[in-house]
Design a protein around this motif. Sequence first.
Motif, PDB file in Angstrom:
ATOM      1  N   THR A 233       0.840  -1.188   0.000  1.00  0.00           N
ATOM      2  CA  THR A 233       0.000   0.000   0.000  1.00  0.00           C
ATOM      3  C   THR A 233       0.881   1.245   0.000  1.00  0.00           C
ATOM      4  N   ALA A 383      -5.793   1.073  -6.377  1.00  0.00           N
ATOM      5  CA  ALA A 383      -6.969   0.258  -6.073  1.00  0.00           C
ATOM      6  C   ALA A 383      -7.472  -0.454  -7.326  1.00  0.00           C
ATOM      7  N   ARG A 386      -6.162  -3.764  -7.753  1.00  0.00           N
ATOM      8  CA  ARG A 386      -6.638  -4.785  -6.825  1.00  0.00           C
ATOM      9  C   ARG A 386      -7.907  -5.464  -7.322  1.00  0.00           C
TER      10      ARG A 386
END
Lengths: 500, 167
Positions: A233, A383, A386
Amino acid sequence: MEEIVSLFHGFGVVVQPFNILLMLVGIVLGVLIGVLPGLGGANGVAILLPLTFSMSPTSAIIMLSCIYWGALFGGAITSVLFNIPGEPWSVATTFDGHPLAKQGRAGEALTAAFTSSFVGAFVAVVMITFLAPLVAKFALKFGPPEYFAVQLLTFCSFIGMSKGNAFKTLAAMMLGFALAAIGLDTVTGQLRMTFGTAVLLKGFDFLIAVIGLFGIGEILLTMEEGLEFRGHTARLNTRVVLDTWKALPKYWLTSIRSCLIGCWMGITPGGATPASFMSYGLAKRFSKDGNKFGQGQVEGVVAPETAAHAAGTSALLPMITLGIPGSPTAAVLLGGLLIWGLQPGPLLFVEQKDFVWGLIASMYVGNLVGLIIVLTCVPYFAAVLRIPFSIMGPVILVICAIGAYTVHNSMFDVWMMMVFGVVGYLFKKLNYPIAPLVLALVLGDMAETSFRQSMLASSGSLGIFFSNWLVGSISGLALILLFWPILSRFLGGNKEPAKA
Amino acid sequence: MDNPVDGEKTVSTRSVEIGVALLIFALGAIEMWDSWRLGAGWASDGPQSGYFPFRIGAILCGSSLIILFRAFRDEQAAAKNFVPKSQFRQVMHVLLPSLFYVFLIWAIGIYVASILYIGAFMRIIGRYGWGMVCAVPICVMAVLFMMFEVWFLVPLPKGPIEELFGY
């Protein structure tokens, strides 16, 4: 001084609200494209090109070039956080970027990457601003033999500088020329290699080839390699950004060196990928922390990113001045010029001042806006990665299919895209380079025309390519580059061959 | 990949290399033949249509022969597995449905075909629940519909179901 006036005129074109909006859309789409596997600068621009058919060329090039800048920025995000280079030119960024992320210093690595990208691009744009008009003025003297010689130079340097099997580069390139020749011969009006079929009449569009080779081929490869993405992250706050910025000036020497490498490799069609590797290698050799490279050195992120962006940006210099693209993405942009009804080449600087200076001004503004967007929105872009590939994969394929269809509103093109996809997969697995194929497909008709005109002028003698000092030196340089692998062996140098 | 387990073996890299080189040679030969038919020489008004492509075809054939020759001598590639069977199956899992998808675009329009394709992919490969399988593709296609048909006014292929909605 004239350049400054023209540039300000360009800024005037760029700051129109509609163009600013397109710029923002372009950069966000570009970063997304850079982040997603299967979509890259070249095929991302190719897919979105049909959307610009109804726009004015200036607005269209602003949006598409901003997609390119966005993709250049986006590649760094996946390299640092996921150890997956989103683009080939960000492979070198993974060497030190990912170790930094593992140590929890992802924010630092990303800030360094984005900032050095910006610096590289900025230097390249300044160079374009002052050099491009000169090159264009010089190129106005070019006749068909000179043009063909410059094109020969481009293609020969691909062969001479190729890392793998030079004959595979040659074969891929000739395949591009062969595909470009299919369809109506505009000089004599005869049909070539259509074999009586109507669909082959208009020939192969390079956009279809780009979408298939880069897009579908990449998806097939990703499928083969497995679908797991595991990443780190990133938290980017103002403090991290400011702290990193404070530390960056001490790498000024690396920065300058990387900018020079990048600009040089971008103008000569070396491209961003070898530029980033070369710059990383040199930074490692000259840095006092050279032995720590690979374990997470900020300098190891600065070097390849600066060079990649400088090269990616300066690849547009030969495109707008000579009509010779320095990279596959520049080739797609060049194809765009033809579709919008502009003739690429030095006359653009005379006849399309708005377009050229609008483009150059948008490079300044676009990269600045890009820097701000990526610095503020990294978590959102990360994101996207992901999202599991079992959703992203089919969506990317659907987007590719739409992109292929909209080029000519033809289903045949969608089938061809799938064929090119399989070809792309096989070529990548067998180490055939794809860039020369695309470049040959784009430049094929132009190269043939200039070759024919030269032959016509000389009644068939190849001597015309050595008939005066200008064309002779370009052709000579082309031949030297073509036989460079053999020459360098004779000269005893063991210089690292760069991959085009 | 260099040491394939039994059962993972498909074809050697060398076989694929040879196959691709032969295909390239064939393309080059076709190009030369067709250029010859059009005339690859010199007419009264300059080079004929086949002049340039004929030479390109010749280089294409030449380079493919060298690649072929090298492939035959490459023992390393002969021992190397081109792609393990399980990975090949993965690739086919994408490729074959995609071909069917392209057929569906032609048959029922791009929107419905895409919804079915994305949904099926998510269900079969991603093993998602039916809720996700229904929601995601429809949202994606709705966004694409807005972008292409409404904002940029680019028409995409449509079928009978879109007709019901008046498109």
